[in-house]
Design an enzyme around this catalytic site. Structure first.
Site, PDB file in Angstrom:
ATOM      1  N   ASP A 127       0.822  -1.215   0.000  1.00  0.00           N
ATOM      2  CA  ASP A 127       0.000   0.000   0.000  1.00  0.00           C
ATOM      3  C   ASP A 127       0.862   1.275   0.000  1.00  0.00           C
ATOM      4  O   ASP A 127       2.104   1.202  -0.085  1.00  0.00           O
ATOM      5  CB  ASP A 127      -0.911  -0.063   1.241  1.00  0.00           C
ATOM      6  CG  ASP A 127      -2.300   0.448   0.976  1.00  0.00           C
ATOM      7  OD1 ASP A 127      -2.465   1.286   0.092  1.00  0.00           O
ATOM      8  OD2 ASP A 127      -3.224   0.008   1.685  1.00  0.00           O
ATOM      9  N   ASP A 184     -10.247   3.352  -3.493  1.00  0.00           N
ATOM     10  CA  ASP A 184     -10.947   2.186  -2.935  1.00  0.00           C
ATOM     11  C   ASP A 184     -12.381   2.067  -3.446  1.00  0.00           C
ATOM     12  O   ASP A 184     -13.112   3.051  -3.510  1.00  0.00           O
ATOM     13  CB  ASP A 184     -10.992   2.294  -1.404  1.00  0.00           C
ATOM     14  CG  ASP A 184      -9.630   2.039  -0.796  1.00  0.00           C
ATOM     15  OD1 ASP A 184      -8.631   2.032  -1.549  1.00  0.00           O
ATOM     16  OD2 ASP A 184      -9.570   1.849   0.429  1.00  0.00           O
TER      17      ASP A 184
END
Ligand code: GAL
Length: 379
Positions: A127, A184
């Site tokens: 990430d 997301d």
């Protein structure tokens, strides 16, 4: 290691977020192995953020699994997952902390790659939160790319920088096997529509070895779980799954597999769609918007191996609409003498050979997807 197909599997984040533990992983592994999901191709079981203690072990400097969530450690979990015939994935972050504020791998890349290899990890999602401003993100992904290559184990490198810094232009050279290209997903129609539409101009960068990743699926969440914001109807989930498949991107399930209903199972194990996703040629599709200034209605056409095609009509508008397609836009003008023989991937129905154009009438938020063959219809 060459990743020949977009990976398929399951990831904890969409439904469970922080609420993960050993039992959930083992139960999910059982279901993947025994319910036909593994057989359909879903082989990676990935633990996302929130698996670690809040701080590294001061003695070794290593990240350590949360003792309450994973009392037997990660090797134990990974061995269980492997015994089921699955592959085991984990998560870390290029910054100093993960997005949910657990230790990140910044300046510990080589140690952490080694630790993941010791766990028996086959896949690392990496990430982008809490990255120090003083250093270029690309440098950090390269570091982990090299750390994984030298850790002594084949580990899929799943970069997740949400499409920042023109990632499609350097992900492959940094050793990535996939690169997240979007923010997301949430479990609702407008979220997946926006994500899919955003990548239509960039799918040409996705290919065998390094795939565009447009986030985990929400199919079957029905508004429950960590990223649930509204939920979708079964028809909307079908459009989501079909889009992911015809785009040729990773298929990572995100719902609670322990309570998967028949409709979801039928959808996500649809053999025709999965074959379209996993086609050995790995070609990106042609995306044809049907409206000038919007992406409300579009056609997607993908060349498959063995001379076949996939043809999808997507009505992402809020009304029932016609979707007129002239085949000359696909490269099949009337003068070619060819038409298309189409088989509906959802119903198995084969249509009469279509020539020159077709205009399916499609309800709001739905799609029609066909497997197609070009057939000669005139002299
Ligand atoms: C986000 C990422 C999500 C999930 C989450 C965990 O940055 O895009 O997919 O991994 O972090 O905190």
């Amino acid at each position: 290691m060459v990743l020949k197909h977009p990976p398929m599997g399951w990831n904890t984040w969409n439904t469970f977020g922080e609420d993960i533990n050993e039992k959930l992983i083992m139960d999910t592994a059982d279901i993947m192995a025994e319910s036909g999901l593994l057989e359909a191709g879903y082989e990676y079981l990935v633990i996302d953020d929130c698996w670690a203690e809040r701080e590294r072990d001061p003695a070794t400097g290593k990240i350590v699994p949360d003792k309450k969530k994973f009392p037997n450690g990660m090797k134990f979990v990974s061995e269980y997952v492997h015994k089921k015939g699955l592959k085991f994935g984990m998560y870390s972050c290029a910054g100093v902390r993960t997005c949910a504020n657990y230790p990140g791998s910044f300046d510990h890349e080589y140690l952490d790659a080694q630790t993941f290899a010791e766990y028996g990890c086959d896949y690392l999602k990496y990430d982008y939160c809490f990255k120090p401003d003083s250093i270029d993100g690309q440098v950090l992904y390269r570091r982990m790319g090299l750390a994984l290559r030298s850790c002594g184990r084949d580990i899929v490198f799943s970069m997740c920088n949400w499409g920042k810094d023109d990632v499609w232009s350097w992900a492959r050279s940094a050793g990535a096997h996939l690169y997240r290209s979007t923010g997301d997903i949430s479990d609702n129609f407008s979220s997946f529509k926006e994500i899919a539409v955003s990548q239509m101009p960039k799918l040409g960068y996705s290919a065998t070895g390094c795939w565009n990743d447009i986030d985990m699926l929400t199919c079957g969440m029905y508004g429950k779980g960590n990223v649930a914001l509204g939920g979708c109807s079964d028809e909307e989930y079908a459009a989501q799954f079909a889009l992911w498949c015809i785009f040729g991107v990773p298929l990572m399930l995100g719902s609670d597999l322990r309570s998967m209903n028949e409709a979801t199972k039928r959808l996500v194990t649809n053999r025709e769609l999965i074959q379209i996703d996993q086609d050995p040629d790995g070609r990106p599709p042609l995306c044809l918007p049907l409206d000038q200034d919007s992406q409300e209605r579009f056609v997607v056409f993908k060349l498959l191996s063995d001379g076949e095609y996939a043809l999808g009509f997507f009505n992402m508008s809020d009304k029932k609409r016609m979707l007129p397609l002239y085949f000359e836009k696909l490269g099949i003008p009337f003068a070619s003498g060819y038409g298309l023989q189409l088989t509906d991937v959802f119903t198995g129905e084969t249509l009469e050979v279509q020539r020159e154009c077709m205009t399916p009438l499609i309800p709001a938020h739905e799609c029609r997807v066909y497997r197609a063959k070009m057939v000669r219809v005139a002299g």
